[in-house]
Design a protein around this motif. Structure first.
Motif, PDB file in Angstrom:
ATOM      1  N   SER A 185       0.827  -1.205   0.000  1.00  0.00           N
ATOM      2  CA  SER A 185       0.000   0.000   0.000  1.00  0.00           C
ATOM      3  C   SER A 185       0.864   1.259   0.000  1.00  0.00           C
ATOM      4  N   LEU A 186       2.004   1.220   0.674  1.00  0.00           N
ATOM      5  CA  LEU A 186       2.884   2.394   0.735  1.00  0.00           C
ATOM      6  C   LEU A 186       3.349   2.820  -0.645  1.00  0.00           C
ATOM      7  N   VAL A 187       3.824   1.870  -1.456  1.00  0.00           N
ATOM      8  CA  VAL A 187       4.370   2.265  -2.760  1.00  0.00           C
ATOM      9  C   VAL A 187       3.275   2.784  -3.681  1.00  0.00           C
ATOM     10  N   MET A 188       2.073   2.239  -3.578  1.00  0.00           N
ATOM     11  CA  MET A 188       0.970   2.742  -4.399  1.00  0.00           C
ATOM     12  C   MET A 188       0.638   4.185  -4.042  1.00  0.00           C
ATOM     13  N   VAL A 189       0.506   4.458  -2.747  1.00  0.00           N
ATOM     14  CA  VAL A 189       0.149   5.806  -2.320  1.00  0.00           C
ATOM     15  C   VAL A 189       1.265   6.785  -2.651  1.00  0.00           C
ATOM     16  N   GLU A 190       2.502   6.414  -2.374  1.00  0.00           N
ATOM     17  CA  GLU A 190       3.599   7.362  -2.588  1.00  0.00           C
ATOM     18  C   GLU A 190       3.779   7.700  -4.060  1.00  0.00           C
ATOM     19  N   SER A 191       3.546   6.755  -4.947  1.00  0.00           N
ATOM     20  CA  SER A 191       3.682   7.068  -6.368  1.00  0.00           C
ATOM     21  C   SER A 191       2.655   8.117  -6.786  1.00  0.00           C
ATOM     22  N   ALA A 192       1.433   8.023  -6.254  1.00  0.00           N
ATOM     23  CA  ALA A 192       0.400   9.017  -6.580  1.00  0.00           C
ATOM     24  C   ALA A 192       0.709  10.363  -5.945  1.00  0.00           C
TER      25      ALA A 192
ATOM     26  N   THR B 294      11.524   4.160  -2.233  1.00  0.00           N
ATOM     27  CA  THR B 294      10.486   4.330  -1.208  1.00  0.00           C
ATOM     28  C   THR B 294      10.638   3.283  -0.117  1.00  0.00           C
ATOM     29  N   LEU B 295      10.765   2.030  -0.514  1.00  0.00           N
ATOM     30  CA  LEU B 295      10.842   0.956   0.476  1.00  0.00           C
ATOM     31  C   LEU B 295      12.134   1.013   1.276  1.00  0.00           C
ATOM     32  N   ALA B 296      13.272   1.171   0.591  1.00  0.00           N
ATOM     33  CA  ALA B 296      14.556   1.197   1.306  1.00  0.00           C
ATOM     34  C   ALA B 296      14.605   2.372   2.276  1.00  0.00           C
ATOM     35  N   ARG B 297      14.201   3.555   1.820  1.00  0.00           N
ATOM     36  CA  ARG B 297      14.186   4.729   2.698  1.00  0.00           C
ATOM     37  C   ARG B 297      13.347   4.468   3.937  1.00  0.00           C
ATOM     38  N   THR B 298      12.178   3.866   3.749  1.00  0.00           N
ATOM     39  CA  THR B 298      11.276   3.616   4.872  1.00  0.00           C
ATOM     40  C   THR B 298      11.853   2.586   5.828  1.00  0.00           C
ATOM     41  N   TYR B 299      12.403   1.509   5.298  1.00  0.00           N
ATOM     42  CA  TYR B 299      12.981   0.485   6.176  1.00  0.00           C
ATOM     43  C   TYR B 299      14.139   1.049   6.991  1.00  0.00           C
ATOM     44  N   PHE B 300      14.972   1.887   6.378  1.00  0.00           N
ATOM     45  CA  PHE B 300      16.096   2.473   7.108  1.00  0.00           C
ATOM     46  C   PHE B 300      15.597   3.441   8.185  1.00  0.00           C
TER      47      PHE B 300
ATOM     48  N   MET C 212      -2.376  13.078  -5.730  1.00  0.00           N
ATOM     49  CA  MET C 212      -3.057  12.799  -4.467  1.00  0.00           C
ATOM     50  C   MET C 212      -2.278  13.481  -3.355  1.00  0.00           C
ATOM     51  N   THR C 213      -2.937  13.760  -2.234  1.00  0.00           N
ATOM     52  CA  THR C 213      -2.259  14.296  -1.056  1.00  0.00           C
ATOM     53  C   THR C 213      -2.522  13.385   0.135  1.00  0.00           C
ATOM     54  N   VAL C 214      -1.571  13.368   1.049  1.00  0.00           N
ATOM     55  CA  VAL C 214      -1.740  12.571   2.263  1.00  0.00           C
ATOM     56  C   VAL C 214      -2.916  13.109   3.082  1.00  0.00           C
ATOM     57  N   GLY C 215      -3.062  14.434   3.130  1.00  0.00           N
ATOM     58  CA  GLY C 215      -4.147  15.029   3.896  1.00  0.00           C
ATOM     59  C   GLY C 215      -5.519  14.591   3.407  1.00  0.00           C
ATOM     60  N   PHE C 216      -5.699  14.524   2.095  1.00  0.00           N
ATOM     61  CA  PHE C 216      -6.978  14.088   1.530  1.00  0.00           C
ATOM     62  C   PHE C 216      -7.313  12.677   1.999  1.00  0.00           C
ATOM     63  N   LEU C 217      -6.332  11.783   1.971  1.00  0.00           N
ATOM     64  CA  LEU C 217      -6.569  10.403   2.389  1.00  0.00           C
ATOM     65  C   LEU C 217      -6.805  10.309   3.893  1.00  0.00           C
ATOM     66  N   GLN C 218      -6.039  11.064   4.665  1.00  0.00           N
ATOM     67  CA  GLN C 218      -6.205  11.022   6.117  1.00  0.00           C
ATOM     68  C   GLN C 218      -7.615  11.443   6.523  1.00  0.00           C
ATOM     69  N   GLN C 219      -8.151  12.478   5.888  1.00  0.00           N
ATOM     70  CA  GLN C 219      -9.479  12.957   6.238  1.00  0.00           C
ATOM     71  C   GLN C 219     -10.559  11.920   5.959  1.00  0.00           C
ATOM     72  N   ARG C 220     -10.277  11.007   5.023  1.00  0.00           N
ATOM     73  CA  ARG C 220     -11.285  10.019   4.639  1.00  0.00           C
ATOM     74  C   ARG C 220     -11.018   8.651   5.266  1.00  0.00           C
ATOM     75  N   LEU C 221     -10.125   8.635   6.241  1.00  0.00           N
ATOM     76  CA  LEU C 221      -9.826   7.400   6.963  1.00  0.00           C
ATOM     77  C   LEU C 221      -9.890   7.667   8.469  1.00  0.00           C
ATOM     78  N   PRO C 222     -11.067   8.037   8.975  1.00  0.00           N
ATOM     79  CA  PRO C 222     -11.191   8.359  10.398  1.00  0.00           C
ATOM     80  C   PRO C 222     -11.413   7.109  11.249  1.00  0.00           C
TER      81      PRO C 222
ATOM     82  N   TRP D 144       4.429   7.322   6.754  1.00  0.00           N
ATOM     83  CA  TRP D 144       5.731   7.061   6.128  1.00  0.00           C
ATOM     84  C   TRP D 144       5.807   7.531   4.681  1.00  0.00           C
ATOM     85  N   VAL D 145       4.728   8.106   4.187  1.00  0.00           N
ATOM     86  CA  VAL D 145       4.727   8.604   2.808  1.00  0.00           C
ATOM     87  C   VAL D 145       5.564   9.864   2.722  1.00  0.00           C
ATOM     88  N   ASP D 146       6.417   9.942   1.701  1.00  0.00           N
ATOM     89  CA  ASP D 146       7.304  11.080   1.500  1.00  0.00           C
ATOM     90  C   ASP D 146       7.351  11.383   0.014  1.00  0.00           C
TER      91      ASP D 146
END
Length: 272
Positions: free
Chosen positions: A133-140, A180-186, A146-156, A169-171
């Motif tokens: 799920s992380l790589v899908m969201v981060e690519s968008a 994306t994955l290596a950065r997050t794991y580190f 897409m913005t992280v804020g938009f998704l956060q508001q719709r996931l209460p 962890w999205v950047d």
């Protein structure tokens, strides 16, 4: 628009409303059927070359979503041989070999049986393991769709806690799902990570850890000999400047991340 061209735009199969939006009328459809266009059922039209999976989706009035819609939206995704992920307004109508996702926020794509990008990402965050799920969201997010804020508001609420934890962890700035994955794991291991760091006479490196350890991540294009030579020269120049360089491949990042992180921690531990 000609029926054949309209069907091509729709992936070679479509229902009548989608074709009507492209300017195809009923008379044109009747002529097309007499001319060889298939009509698997009333209101459904397909070219003889239409993918069977697309026709099946349309017949059952399903929409692709979650990981099954990643390709249509050009999202990064990890390999998956699992079942198809679909939306249907009636869960009982979904085929037994598919994963059903409930609820849509937005209208689906106009010409294809695919959920809108926001719904695809929300379904992925609720359904898939962390890395997928992380790589899908981060690519968008990285390309500005897409913005992280938009998704956060719709996931209460508590039931969406797992999904919101992924969003932390999205950047931005990663060039690939490997970064994306290596950065997050580190970072999860407590390591300071600077993505796409610029080094004089070297250029941009994928990741710079603790300010001195370069980590480069090699995809398939790095198998080309000219690229291999270029990478080695970059490594040599970074070492001359006092950096240490490590290289990891797709299989390391995707299938053996624990071993990769352990190696990096061992190298960092010597300097520390």
């Amino acid at each position: 628009m000609e029926v054949s061209k309209a069907l091509e735009r729709c992936g070679r199969a479509a229902r009548r409303p989608a074709l009507a939006r492209l300017g195809v009328d009923d008379a044109a459809l009747r002529r097309a059927v007499r001319g060889g266009v298939l009509q698997p059922e009333r209101g459904l039209y397909a070219l003889p070359t239409a993918p069977a999976g697309l026709v099946a989706l349309l017949r059952n009035r399903e929409l692709l979503t979650c990981s099954s819609a990643a390709g249509y939206h050009s999202l990064w995704s990890l390999p998956s041989a699992g079942p198809r992920h679909v939306y249907h307004r009636r869960a009982a109508a979904v085929r037994a070999d598919a994963v059903h996702h409930a609820g849509l926020l937005l209208p689906p794509c106009a010409n294809r049986p695919v959920a809108a990008l926001a719904d695809v990402l929300i379904h992925a965050l609720r359904c898939l393991p962390f890395a997928e799920s992380l790589v899908m969201v981060e690519s968008a997010v990285s390309r500005g769709d897409m913005t992280v804020g938009f998704l956060q508001q719709r996931l209460p609420g508590k039931r969406n806690g797992k999904a919101r934890a992924v969003l932390q962890w999205v950047d931005r700035g990663a060039d690939s799902l490997l970064e994306t994955l290596a950065r997050t794991y580190f970072r999860q291991a407590g390591i300071s990570v600077q993505p796409q760091a610029y080094l004089e006479r070297v250029g941009y490196v994928d990741l710079l850890l603790d300010g001195w350890l370069v980590v480069e991540l090699d995809g398939r294009h790095h198998a080309e000999w000219n690229q291999v030579k270029k990478d080695h020269r970059r490594n040599n120049e970074s070492v001359l400047q006092g950096y240490t360089a490590l290289r990891y491949y797709y299989s390391d990042v995707v299938y053996r991340p624990e071993a990769m992180v352990a190696q990096v921690l061992a190298v960092l531990g010597r300097r520390r």
